[in-house]
Design an enzyme around this catalytic site. Structure first.
Site, PDB file in Angstrom:
ATOM      1  N   GLY A   1       0.855  -1.178   0.000  1.00 45.65           N
ATOM      2  CA  GLY A   1       0.000   0.000   0.000  1.00 45.65           C
ATOM      3  C   GLY A   1       0.889   1.226   0.000  1.00 45.65           C
TER       4      GLY A   1
ATOM      5  N   GLY B   1       2.949   3.566   1.334  1.00 46.97           N
ATOM      6  CA  GLY B   1       3.607   3.689   2.625  1.00 46.97           C
ATOM      7  C   GLY B   1       4.365   4.975   2.824  1.00 46.97           C
TER       8      GLY B   1
ATOM      9  N   LYS C   1       5.738  11.152  -3.210  1.00 46.49           N
ATOM     10  CA  LYS C   1       6.735  10.220  -2.702  1.00 46.49           C
ATOM     11  C   LYS C   1       7.519  10.950  -1.622  1.00 46.49           C
ATOM     12  CE  LYS C   1       9.968   6.853  -4.681  1.00 46.49           C
ATOM     13  NZ  LYS C   1      10.620   6.443  -5.967  1.00 46.49           N
TER      14      LYS C   1
ATOM     15  N   ASP D   1       9.731   5.303   7.629  1.00 37.84           N
ATOM     16  CA  ASP D   1       9.507   6.671   8.115  1.00 37.84           C
ATOM     17  C   ASP D   1       8.691   7.512   7.137  1.00 37.84           C
ATOM     18  OD1 ASP D   1      11.311   7.257   6.083  1.00 37.84           O
ATOM     19  OD2 ASP D   1      12.960   7.801   7.422  1.00 37.84           O
ATOM     20  N   GLY D   2       8.319   6.946   5.995  1.00 35.69           N
ATOM     21  CA  GLY D   2       7.489   7.671   5.045  1.00 35.69           C
ATOM     22  C   GLY D   2       8.183   8.797   4.316  1.00 35.69           C
TER      23      GLY D   2
ATOM     24  N   ARG E   1      -2.900   0.080  -9.971  1.00 34.87           N
ATOM     25  CA  ARG E   1      -1.880  -0.902 -10.298  1.00 34.87           C
ATOM     26  C   ARG E   1      -2.484  -2.280 -10.538  1.00 34.87           C
ATOM     27  NH1 ARG E   1      -0.323   2.910  -6.516  1.00 34.87           N
ATOM     28  NH2 ARG E   1       1.911   3.349  -6.277  1.00 34.87           N
TER      29      ARG E   1
ATOM     30  N   ASP F   1       3.067  -4.256  -8.212  1.00 34.22           N
ATOM     31  CA  ASP F   1       2.582  -2.981  -7.693  1.00 34.22           C
ATOM     32  C   ASP F   1       3.241  -1.803  -8.403  1.00 34.22           C
ATOM     33  OD1 ASP F   1       4.855  -4.077  -6.104  1.00 34.22           O
ATOM     34  OD2 ASP F   1       4.820  -2.110  -5.166  1.00 34.22           O
TER      35      ASP F   1
END
EC number: 2.7.7.-
Length: 464
Positions: free
Chosen positions: A90, A92, A114, A126-127, A187, A258
């Site tokens: 997913g 993230g 992103k 940590d994204g 996707r 994905d």
């Protein structure tokens, strides 16, 4: 909410419902330094009139764009990663920030991010996105677009003032947030997740949504033929993108399900490379020890991924019908590769058989000459160069005599005598100037050189 008058927002993805996404909040970054702004792409969505301050407010602080989502959406999906199924994927470290319509043709566009912060799908991450990762993605997408590849476009890169720790680059390292523009973030893995959960009606809803917004030719089919037509349209677009990768000497690096979307655009660039020389076994990712995603295996990998999409469609179409669609992939890919190769050579078609024979001869000449990949196409574009000896190159000269010259070398790019390349050592030098002295001039000069290359190729010959 400052936008420009031409902006045509959309919230189309929200209509799919809560099963498909999670509303999230973006990270609050300590700093916002605008490092890249794609003004050409901004004009195409009516946002070119934004001040830099408003640009940062929308694409660094993620204030909503008027008329689109009030809150970003982290998309849900699964996927095969190196052919092992992972049900814990997913968005993230990204989300769907907004949607809008292209002012040129009306097509729906996504603003995806992103490095915009953690989501329910971040797991232990940590994204965040390193600044080096953002710089690399801007470079990759810009060159791919210049080389005729259907790709996401880097829309914005903002440095965000945090120090990140990564295992694959010297740490601590600088942080950034990227916004990319593409036609869809749906996707193959989006379908796989629904199939895994047994959400058959949601798959039907997703097919209808995809056909309505992205694949209008399939929408014209009668109900019984719509699902095969949908798969066929996705296959054709993925085949064309893969063919242009091959003609560009590009290795994506991580062709998981994905990372393949239904519009066929190349996106999500992590470990990527351009070939120094022709080498079917060349890999981009240091962790791809088996060479699964090597340059020469990319077409087979794309077909394998498309077969996973077909599996998700089995409740709506006969297996034999879907298999027949997949069997056409090879011919579609080779037709697209011939067109891409002719475009790269500045030549016209001499018929399907002759075009495919020419493509095979180019691979042989690349292999036997040992020339740099981009150097080869620079030298052979719209001409027959001297200095290429050997049986394979002689045979290529003979083949080319049947193909009319459609391009022209009357451009400063060709007069310069050297091709624009983006090999790994060049990328490292660009990043080194930024990391060591905050010198962005090398990065900016490379983007200017890529732009000159793209204008020369677009101006010299029509797109494949």
């Amino acid at each position: 909410m400052a936008t420009t008058s031409g902006f045509r927002p959309s919230t189309a993805h929200a209509a799919l419902g809560a099963l498909f996404f999670d509303p999230v909040r973006p990270a609050a970054f300590p700093q916002h330094i605008l490092r890249f702004r794609n003004q050409e792409a901004a004009r195409q969505v009516g946002l070119d009139g934004l001040s830099d301050a408003d640009w940062i407010r929308h694409f660094g602080q993620f204030d909503p764009l008027q008329g689109s989502f009030e809150q970003p959406l982290a998309l849900r999906y699964h996927g095969h990663q190196f052919r092992s199924y992972n049900p814990e994927l997913g968005d993230g470290r990204g989300f769907l920030f907004a949607q809008a319509h292209d002012l040129r043709d009306g097509r729906l566009l996504d603003f995806g991010t992103k490095g915009s912060g953690t989501t329910p799908w971040s797991r232990s991450g940590d994204g965040r996105l390193t600044l080096k990762g953002g710089v690399r993605e801007v470079l990759a997408t810009t060159l791919l677009e210049a080389l005729g590849v259907a790709t996401s476009r880097s829309f914005s890169l903002i440095e965000t003032g945090e120090q990140l720790v990564r295992n694959d680059e010297p740490s601590p390292t600088r942080s950034s947030v990227l916004v990319r523009l593409s036609h869809s973030h749906i996707r193959i893995g989006t379908f796989q997740r629904l199939a895994y959960l047994g959400e058959t009606e949601a798959i039907r809803r997703l097919i209808d949504h995809a056909v309505a917004h992205y694949l209008p030719k399939a929408a014209r089919e009668v109900e019984a033929e719509r699902v095969p037509a949908f798969l066929d349209a996705v296959c054709a677009r993925v085949a064309a993108t893969g063919a242009h990768w091959m003609a560009a000497g590009f290795v994506h690096g991580v062709l998981n399900t994905d990372n393949i979307n239904i519009t066929g655009e190349s996106f999500d660039y992590g470990p990527w490379r351009f070939l120094p020389v022709y080498d079917p076994g060349f890999t981009a990712a240091y962790f791809d020890s088996s060479g699964l995603y090597a340059f020469g295996r990319q077409p087979d990998t794309l077909l394998w991924n498309l077969a996973r999409l077909a599996e998700c469609l089995l409740p709506f179409a006969e297996q034999e019908v879907l298999e027949a669609v997949l069997l056409r992939f090879g011919a579609t890919f080779h037709e697209a590769l011939s067109r891409a190769m002719l475009w790269r050579l500045g030549r016209g078609s001499a018929g399907a058989d002759a075009d495919r024979a020419l493509t095979r001869q180019v691979w042989e000449a690349l292999r036997d000459s040992g020339a740099g990949f981009e150097r080869f196409f620079f030298d052979w574009f719209a001409t027959v160069p001297a200095g290429y000896a050997g049986e394979a190159c002689d045979a290529l000269r003979d083949r080319l005599s049947a193909h009319p010259i459609t391009g022209t070398r009357d451009d400063a790019y060709f007069a310069g005598g050297a091709p624009c390349t983006l090999l790994i050592d060049e990328v490292e030098r660009i990043w080194g100037a930024i990391a060591d002295g905050d010198d962005w001039s090398v990065f900016e000069r490379k983007l200017e050189a890529i732009g000159a290359m793209g204008r020369a190729l677009r101006g010299a010959v029509s797109h494949a």
